[in-house]
Design an enzyme around this catalytic site. Structure first.
Site, PDB file in Angstrom:
ATOM      1  CD  GLU A  40      -5.696   0.499  -3.284  1.00 43.84           C
ATOM      2  OE1 GLU A  40      -5.418  -0.569  -2.740  1.00 43.84           O
ATOM      3  OE2 GLU A  40      -6.525   1.303  -2.808  1.00 43.84           O
ATOM      4  CE1 TYR A 123      -8.034  -4.343  -2.355  1.00 44.59           C
ATOM      5  CE2 TYR A 123      -5.804  -3.837  -3.116  1.00 44.59           C
ATOM      6  CZ  TYR A 123      -6.914  -3.516  -2.362  1.00 44.59           C
ATOM      7  OH  TYR A 123      -6.927  -2.367  -1.635  1.00 44.59           O
ATOM      8  CG  ASP A 141      -8.178  -5.721   1.563  1.00 47.38           C
ATOM      9  OD1 ASP A 141      -9.289  -6.003   2.090  1.00 47.38           O
ATOM     10  OD2 ASP A 141      -7.499  -4.748   1.912  1.00 47.38           O
TER      11      ASP A 141
END
Ligand code: SF4
Length: 356
Positions: A40, A123, A141
């Site tokens: 991520e 996020y 996002d």
């Protein structure tokens, strides 16, 4: 159809599309929170095709939290070299140490604890919490902003505080609480593959029948943005010194771009420069005043675009004939010229090094 039924329909359409069309990516084959977290972070501000090999190299070199926490920062930055946004690498490193110290080496399992890690924002915490621990946290996002703004024809700017709040609430309202990880990955994948910024592939989209922007024939009218990012222009002149098989570098250690990466001696000017103007610059005399015989040649000009800056860089090759240069040695690290490849440098310097 009620609003609730519509939301459920969106979730199930998304997930059945995802089951058939998702890309086979290495971080999707695991529920190891460390691996998902690293992926991520790498994928923030980086395309999947660019981040893929970096991810594999990173996990091979630092296979777990402990190996990352114990590594020297230079090693972490070296693996990251060329990927940009180096604060991500420094934060990953700091957060790994945090996990060792505060969580006994075990990756935190709650959304609020994940948020405590350095460099982890809303996020990333939501992505890891939902993908790994099946917690009902919606992700928002760039891809999700775009899909939601088109799906519900939301005209509130995505770069406003009220926009961020509204989009988070909307993402939450359609989230499949039974399968939040799959749901979140499905909507991000749809944004990456189908509902793309330009020329979205609406005929292939599983949500076409419920998409308001499509119905209004205005898909490219969304998302709405308030303002454009202003890019500041900066002018760098780098001096690649060669002195009997040695060169000089230093670590950037201020709060500017490329913190903790290495670079050649640099003079930054307010406007474009050339060798004549540089020779009149006080930075130039402090670099070379005690250098004896100096031979300088302009080698390369590069334009390097970052998110908020455009760097215009000139590279000069400098030959010094003297054995010693005490002024340079005070300010810079003297290294064997051939060993420059062992140091983490910016993509800009890397591009120059590829030409010599
Ligand atoms: S129909 Fe088109 S605009 Fe609407 S969500 Fe699908 S790809 Fe995006």
């Amino acid at each position: 159809m009620s609003e609730k039924e519509n939301d459920n329909l969106i979730g199930s359409l998304l997930q059945s599309w995802y089951a058939q069309h998702k890309r086979n990516l290495p971080w999707r084959a695991t529920k190891d929170p460390y691996v998902v977290w690293v992926s991520e972070i790498i994928l923030q501000q980086t395309r999947v095709d660019q981040g893929h090999d970096y991810f594999l190299r990173f996990i091979e070199r630092f296979p777990d939290i402990k190996s990352l926490a114990l590594a020297p920062e230079d090693d972490v930055l070296k693996i990251w070299q060329g990927l940009g946004y180096y604060s991500r690498a420094r934060n990953l490193h700091t957060a790994a140490k945090q996990i060792m110290e505060k969580f006994n080496g075990v990756f935190p399992a709650s959304h609020s604890d994940i948020l405590l890690l350095k460099g982890v924002g809303e996020y990333t915490a939501a992505a890891v919490a939902s993908i790994v621990y099946d917690l009902p946290c919606p992700v928002v996002d760039g891809n999700v902003f775009r899909v939601l703004s088109r799906l519900f024809a939301i005209g509130v700017p995505i770069d406003s505080a009220s926009g961020r709040k509204l989009f988070t609430e909307t993402a939450k309202s359609i989230l499949d609480k039974q399968n939040p990880g799959t749901h979140n990955q499905a909507i991000m994948e749809l944004g990456a593959l189908i509902c793309t910024p330009r020329l979205p592939k609406c005929p292939e989209c599983p949500l076409q029948a419920v998409c308001l922007a499509f119905e209004e024939k205005n898909v490219t009218g969304f998302p709405v943005k308030k303002g454009k990012t202003i890019q500041k222009e900066r002018y760098f002149s780098y001096f690649h010194i060669e002195q009997n098989g040695y060169t000089y570098i230093r670590k950037r250690n201020n709060s500017d771009i490329w913190k903790n990466l290495y670079e050649f001696p640099l003079i930054e000017t307010e406007a474009p420069s050339d060798l004549l103007k540089l020779q009149a610059n006080s930075g130039f005399s402090s670099l070379f005043q005690s250098a004896g015989e100096v031979y300088i040649e302009h080698k390369l000009r590069l334009r390097h675009v970052l998110s908020h800056r455009i760097i215009h860089a000139d590279f000069y090759r400098v030959e010094l004939n003297g054995q010693q240069n005490t002024d340079l040695e005070k300010e810079f690290i003297k290294i064997k010229s051939a060993s420059i490849s062992e140091y983490p440098v910016s993509r800009l310097i890397h591009k120059y090094l590829e030409t010599i």
